[in-house]
Scaffold this active site. Structure first.
Site, PDB file in Angstrom:
ATOM      1  NE  ARG A  59      16.222 119.317  10.537  1.00 32.84           N
ATOM      2  CZ  ARG A  59      15.180 118.557  10.181  1.00 32.84           C
ATOM      3  NH1 ARG A  59      13.988 118.769  10.680  1.00 32.84           N
ATOM      4  NH2 ARG A  59      15.335 117.576   9.311  1.00 32.84           N
ATOM      5  CG  HIS A  86      16.470 117.619   4.104  1.00 38.11           C
ATOM      6  ND1 HIS A  86      17.345 117.137   5.049  1.00 38.11           N
ATOM      7  CD2 HIS A  86      15.234 117.187   4.501  1.00 38.11           C
ATOM      8  CE1 HIS A  86      16.677 116.465   5.966  1.00 38.11           C
ATOM      9  NE2 HIS A  86      15.400 116.479   5.658  1.00 38.11           N
ATOM     10  CD  GLN A  89      14.080 112.959   3.232  1.00 40.60           C
ATOM     11  OE1 GLN A  89      13.912 113.179   4.423  1.00 40.60           O
ATOM     12  NE2 GLN A  89      13.612 111.871   2.642  1.00 40.60           N
ATOM     13  CG  ASP A 178       8.873 118.799   1.529  1.00 40.86           C
ATOM     14  OD1 ASP A 178       8.185 118.540   2.536  1.00 40.86           O
ATOM     15  OD2 ASP A 178       9.944 119.461   1.581  1.00 40.86           O
ATOM     16  CB  CYS A 229      11.056 114.317   2.579  1.00 37.94           C
ATOM     17  SG  CYS A 229      10.240 115.897   2.835  1.00 37.94           S
ATOM     18  NE  ARG A 257      16.755 111.057   6.231  1.00 41.25           N
ATOM     19  CZ  ARG A 257      16.400 112.192   6.840  1.00 41.25           C
ATOM     20  NH1 ARG A 257      15.145 112.555   6.859  1.00 41.25           N
ATOM     21  NH2 ARG A 257      17.311 112.996   7.380  1.00 41.25           N
TER      22      ARG A 257
HETATM   23  N1  NVA Z   1      11.009 120.950   3.397  1.00 39.08           N
HETATM   24  C1  NVA Z   1      10.333 121.003   4.670  1.00 39.08           C
HETATM   25  C2  NVA Z   1      10.329 119.691   5.405  1.00 39.08           C
HETATM   26  C3  NVA Z   1      11.607 118.981   5.458  1.00 39.08           C
HETATM   27  C4  NVA Z   1      11.654 117.788   6.359  1.00 39.08           C
HETATM   28  C5  NVA Z   1      10.875 122.104   5.552  1.00 39.08           C
HETATM   29  O1  NVA Z   1      12.008 122.533   5.400  1.00 39.08           O
HETATM   30  O2  NVA Z   1      10.140 122.523   6.432  1.00 39.08           O
HETATM   31  N1   CP Z   2      12.167 114.320   6.488  1.00 39.21           N
HETATM   32  C1   CP Z   2      12.670 114.905   7.577  1.00 39.21           C
HETATM   33  O1   CP Z   2      13.758 115.455   7.590  1.00 39.21           O
HETATM   34  O2   CP Z   2      11.871 114.833   8.676  1.00 39.21           O
HETATM   35  P1   CP Z   2      12.146 115.512  10.069  1.00 39.21           P
HETATM   36  O3   CP Z   2      11.903 116.990   9.918  1.00 39.21           O
HETATM   37  O4   CP Z   2      11.138 114.881  10.986  1.00 39.21           O
HETATM   38  O5   CP Z   2      13.548 115.249  10.492  1.00 39.21           O
END
Ligand code: NVA
Ligand code: CP
Length: 274
Positions: A59, A86, A89, A178, A229, A257
């Site tokens: 990540r 992502h 997800q 989101d 998500c 997930r």
């Molecule tokens: N899209 C958001 C949350 C993903 C879990 C991000 O990247 O912060």
């Molecule tokens: N939806 C998701 O990826 O959540 P986290 O950031 O908690 O892993």
């Protein structure tokens, strides 16, 4: 091996649990704990880590960092989220939709808010490939969809961008949202923190009209389901009554997930043998 530069609840715990339930185990490493940026390159790290592990899940902030890891890894690399994508997800999302609707093809999936974010990019590509119609609904003049993912998704299905809620949400089967803010850097200077506060203020004004609330739900199909998500910012991009309501399937998305991450690990174990 999990290599994470950003925080996580669902992705980390579901991947680690998936590995354990399949008889393996995982090691979680935050990039700040490593020599990254302090003398060791990401490419060198990827070479070493892939000599110990069967898979790397990473990540990272920038997609280019993930590509660098993949280019230098001798084992499969799972994208556990970047600024652009992502995908793990999105797989859980389409599976959850399938459980409820029995199909993806010809459903109308409306994504509300920041239609250029990582979750939107992966969802539009995955769901369009499976034949869903995608409506990207937000302040698209100022925050347009990412053209790379938008144009790619349009090769598979109908994908449209709307700034009008009425047009975009009409007959939608799924309303997905989101956060409209990305995760901040873990360590911020005072100047960066102040800049982020200003950005939050600016985005609140622009994105709040596209909140997933009961009014938005009433503009969609009568049987429409709400998705997120998570993590949710209650009262910001989604209201409590929608998130905790009977038509919200965000909790099933989160639970799925684990199932989908197990499927990903099993699939990669098999393709690796071919
Ligand atoms: N899209 C958001 C949350 C993903 C879990 C991000 O990247 O912060
Ligand atoms: N939806 C998701 O990826 O959540 P986290 O950031 O908690 O892993």
């Amino acid at each position: 091996m999990l290599l994470f530069e950003k925080p996580s609840l669902r992705t980390r715990v579901s991947l680690e649990t998936a590995a354990a339930q399949l008889g393996g185990h995982s090691i979680y490493l935050e990039t700040q704990m490593t020599h990254l940026g302090k003398g060791e390159s990401l490419a060198d790290m990827a070479k070493v880590l892939s000599s110990y592990a069967d898979f790397i899940a990473a990540r990272m902030f920038d997609q280019s960092q993930l590509v660098e890891i993949a280019d230098n890894s001798s084992v499969p690399v799972i994208n556990a989220l970047t600024d652009l994508e992502h995908p793990t997800q999105a797989l859980a999302d389409v599976y959850t939709i399938l459980q409820h609707h029995g199909r993806i093809k010809d459903l109308k999936i409306a994504y509300l808010g920041n239609v250029a974010n990582n979750t939107a990019n992966s969802l539009m590509l995955t769901a369009a490939k499976l034949g869903a119609e995608i409506a990207l609904v937000g302040p698209v003049k100022d925050y347009p969809p990412n053209s790379l993912y938008f144009n790619k998704a349009r090769e598979y299905s109908k994908v449209f961008a709307y700034d009008s809620l009425e047009e975009g949400l009409e007959d939608a089967d799924i309303l997905y949202t989101d956060t409209y803010l990305g995760m901040p850097a873990l360590v911020q200077s005072k100047e960066d923190a102040a800049r982020r506060e200003l950005e939050i203020e600016k985005r609140n004004k622009i994105f709040l009209p596209y909140q997933l609330n009961s009014k938005a739900m009433s503009m969609a199909a009568k049987t429409a389901l709400a998705m997120h998500c998570l993590p949710a910012h209650r009262g910001v991009e989604i209201t409590d009554d929608v998130l905790d309501g009977p038509r919200c399937i965000a909790w099933e998305q989160a639970a799925n997930r684990l199932l989908l991450n197990k499927a990903i690990l099993l699939y990669l174990s098999e393709v690796d043998k071919v």
